[in-house]
Design a protein around this motif. Structure first.
Motif, PDB file in Angstrom:
ATOM      1  N   VAL A 188     -13.753  24.208   6.733  1.00 21.92           N
ATOM      2  CA  VAL A 188     -13.079  25.122   5.791  1.00 21.92           C
ATOM      3  C   VAL A 188     -12.589  26.387   6.493  1.00 21.92           C
ATOM      4  O   VAL A 188     -11.399  26.716   6.459  1.00 21.92           O
ATOM      5  CB  VAL A 188     -14.030  25.497   4.619  1.00 21.92           C
ATOM      6  CG1 VAL A 188     -13.376  26.515   3.691  1.00 21.92           C
ATOM      7  CG2 VAL A 188     -14.428  24.250   3.842  1.00 21.92           C
ATOM      8  N   CYS A 189     -13.503  27.077   7.162  1.00 26.29           N
ATOM      9  CA  CYS A 189     -13.132  28.343   7.813  1.00 26.29           C
ATOM     10  C   CYS A 189     -12.646  28.031   9.237  1.00 26.29           C
ATOM     11  O   CYS A 189     -13.232  28.456  10.223  1.00 26.29           O
ATOM     12  CB  CYS A 189     -14.328  29.293   7.819  1.00 26.29           C
ATOM     13  SG  CYS A 189     -13.880  30.977   8.244  1.00 26.29           S
ATOM     14  N   CYS A 199     -13.377  27.882  -0.492  1.00 27.91           N
ATOM     15  CA  CYS A 199     -14.541  28.322   0.278  1.00 27.91           C
ATOM     16  C   CYS A 199     -15.664  28.815  -0.650  1.00 27.91           C
ATOM     17  O   CYS A 199     -15.443  29.662  -1.515  1.00 27.91           O
ATOM     18  CB  CYS A 199     -14.129  29.445   1.222  1.00 27.91           C
ATOM     19  SG  CYS A 199     -15.526  30.093   2.145  1.00 27.91           S
ATOM     20  N   ILE A 201     -18.073  30.802  -0.093  1.00 24.78           N
ATOM     21  CA  ILE A 201     -18.560  32.173   0.095  1.00 24.78           C
ATOM     22  C   ILE A 201     -17.406  33.192  -0.005  1.00 24.78           C
ATOM     23  O   ILE A 201     -17.557  34.349   0.359  1.00 24.78           O
ATOM     24  CB  ILE A 201     -19.322  32.332   1.435  1.00 24.78           C
ATOM     25  CG1 ILE A 201     -18.453  32.009   2.658  1.00 24.78           C
ATOM     26  CG2 ILE A 201     -20.560  31.443   1.451  1.00 24.78           C
ATOM     27  CD1 ILE A 201     -19.140  32.325   3.991  1.00 24.78           C
ATOM     28  N   GLN A 202     -16.303  32.716  -0.538  1.00 19.40           N
ATOM     29  CA  GLN A 202     -15.100  33.557  -0.606  1.00 19.40           C
ATOM     30  C   GLN A 202     -15.302  34.862  -1.371  1.00 19.40           C
ATOM     31  O   GLN A 202     -14.763  35.904  -1.009  1.00 19.40           O
ATOM     32  CB  GLN A 202     -13.988  32.728  -1.265  1.00 19.40           C
ATOM     33  CG  GLN A 202     -12.674  33.402  -1.407  1.00 19.40           C
ATOM     34  CD  GLN A 202     -12.075  33.097  -2.769  1.00 19.40           C
ATOM     35  OE1 GLN A 202     -12.471  33.668  -3.784  1.00 19.40           O
ATOM     36  NE2 GLN A 202     -11.124  32.170  -2.782  1.00 19.40           N
ATOM     37  N   CYS A 205     -16.296  37.601   0.952  1.00 18.89           N
ATOM     38  CA  CYS A 205     -15.787  37.546   2.321  1.00 18.89           C
ATOM     39  C   CYS A 205     -14.847  38.723   2.619  1.00 18.89           C
ATOM     40  O   CYS A 205     -13.842  38.922   1.940  1.00 18.89           O
ATOM     41  CB  CYS A 205     -15.047  36.230   2.543  1.00 18.89           C
ATOM     42  SG  CYS A 205     -14.286  36.149   4.173  1.00 18.89           S
TER      43      CYS A 205
HETATM   44  S1  SF4 Z   1     -13.118  33.006   2.477  1.00 19.15           S
HETATM   45 FE1  SF4 Z   1     -13.793  33.918   4.386  1.00 19.15          FE
HETATM   46  S2  SF4 Z   1     -15.419  32.579   5.138  1.00 19.15           S
HETATM   47 FE2  SF4 Z   1     -14.289  31.468   3.558  1.00 19.15          FE
HETATM   48  S3  SF4 Z   1     -12.725  30.300   4.659  1.00 19.15           S
HETATM   49 FE3  SF4 Z   1     -11.789  32.241   4.055  1.00 19.15          FE
HETATM   50  S4  SF4 Z   1     -12.119  33.572   5.813  1.00 19.15           S
HETATM   51 FE4  SF4 Z   1     -13.524  31.867   6.049  1.00 19.15          FE
END
Ligand code: SF4
Length: 347
Positions: A188-189, A199, A201-202, A205
């Motif tokens: 994902v990241c 994501c 944990i967005q 983030c």
């Molecule tokens: S939200 Fe943050 S941790 Fe998640 S994919 Fe995007 S940059 Fe990476």
């Protein structure tokens, strides 16, 4: 990060790729997979992993093996010192731990070739200890999540990331947390075009919130690879050929190849060729030559292969080389460039 960890763990449990080393808590299997995955992509790594644990199913079988058998299985993966270190570490476990894998982080780290990442991976996946496993994927996720803009390869960056991850992991299931962070970075990241929209944990983030995913992590430009010029000699002597084993230290350590010298370029026959091989005028003929380009992480190798036919081996300086049957060549552990050369020669 505490607030988003439940999302991260649930996401991982639902979507992670099923891989053989994730279905086990056997520290030996986890160790093997981690070392292999430092070398290659998951798909190719899976094939090497299966071959490796099939041939060496436990610490004892690895410790007992001849190093050339291990290098043969490792052939094509690169960084051959890692395979030799595994052999050494297996012997350490037999000598110091009755053939068992030590079950605490610091004893694991004392084994030859095991660094912070691998020790943390084994300690958390196999023994559920709270150590963050910080590989390239995890560094990227953490830099973006916390907004760490120090250069990624610096000790200061590592220290900061490690501190944040220690705080995060101590509140949760360490094996799943580490696996989830690694998987998030891989799937994902990603380095380019992270899939922030899916994501887990967005919501907390930093990079997503401030639109910094292109700027983080801070990756200084890489140094240009060094150019190296090598001449290899395929010397045919009455149905045999000459093979040398490289020293155990350094590039392609312990692997086999045709006799080889380095020069400042590959265009001409190297001046010291005859002296190196111990040949005299008229004692050999040049059958053919081919050029190869081979990329390593820090080097670009321009190689030239000289196919020589020698009348008899009387004049040949055999040094510590082996004269082997042509048909046996592929049974020796060989480096990737050597395999490329053999393919070209249809050997
Ligand atoms: S939200 Fe943050 S941790 Fe998640 S994919 Fe995007 S940059 Fe990476």
């Amino acid at each position: 990060m505490q607030n988003v960890i439940p999302n991260l763990l649930t996401w991982y449990k639902n979507v992670h790729r099923k891989l053989p080393w994730r279905e086990t808590s056997n520290p030996y299997y986890i160790w093997v997979s981690e070392v292999i995955l430092q070398q290659t992509r998951v798909e190719q790594g899976r094939e090497y992993y299966v071959k490796f644990v099939d041939k060496f199913p436990d610490v004892f079988s690895l410790a007992r093996a001849d190093v050339s058998e291990i290098l043969k299985i490792w052939q094509g993966l690169g960084y051959y010192a890692r395979a030799r270190n595994m052999h050494f570490a297996a012997k350490q476990m037999v000598d110091l731990h009755q053939g068992n894998f030590p079950n605490d982080y610091f004893s694991i780290k004392n084994l030859r070739g095991i660094g912070d990442y691998t020790a943390a991976a084994i300690a958390s996946f196999a023994f559920k200890q709270h150590y963050p496993a910080i590989d390239g994927n995890v560094k990227r996720v953490t830099a973006r999540f916390y907004g760490v803009d120090l250069p990624i390869s610096t000790p200061a960056f590592y220290k900061l990331v490690e501190k944040e991850l220690f705080l995060a992991i101590k509140t949760t299931e360490p094996d799943i947390f580490n696996q989830a962070m690694i998987e998030l970075g891989a799937m994902v990241c990603t380095p380019v075009n992270p899939k922030c929209e899916i994501c887990p944990i967005q919501s907390e983030c930093f990079a997503f919130k401030f639109d910094k995913t292109l700027e983080l992590p801070n990756n200084p430009p890489k140094k240009k690879p060094i150019r190296k010029y090598l001449h290899f000699f395929y010397i045919e002597v009455e149905g045999h050929l000459v093979l040398q084993q490289r020293p155990s230290e350094g590039i392609w350590g312990g692997l086999n190849e045709f006799p080889c010298i380095e020069s400042l370029g590959v265009d001409e026959i190297p001046e010291n060729m005859m002296e190196y091989l111990g040949l005299e005028n008229g004692s050999f003929e040049i059958v053919d030559n081919f050029e190869f380009k081979h990329l390593l992480t820090h080097q670009t190798i321009f190689a030239k292969l000289w196919h020589l036919k020698v009348n008899s081996n009387n004049n040949l300086t055999l040094k510590n080389w082996n004269l082997i049957k042509i048909n046996d060549i592929r049974t020796f552990p060989l480096h990737k460039l050597m395999v490329k050369i053999l393919d070209k020669l249809h050997l």
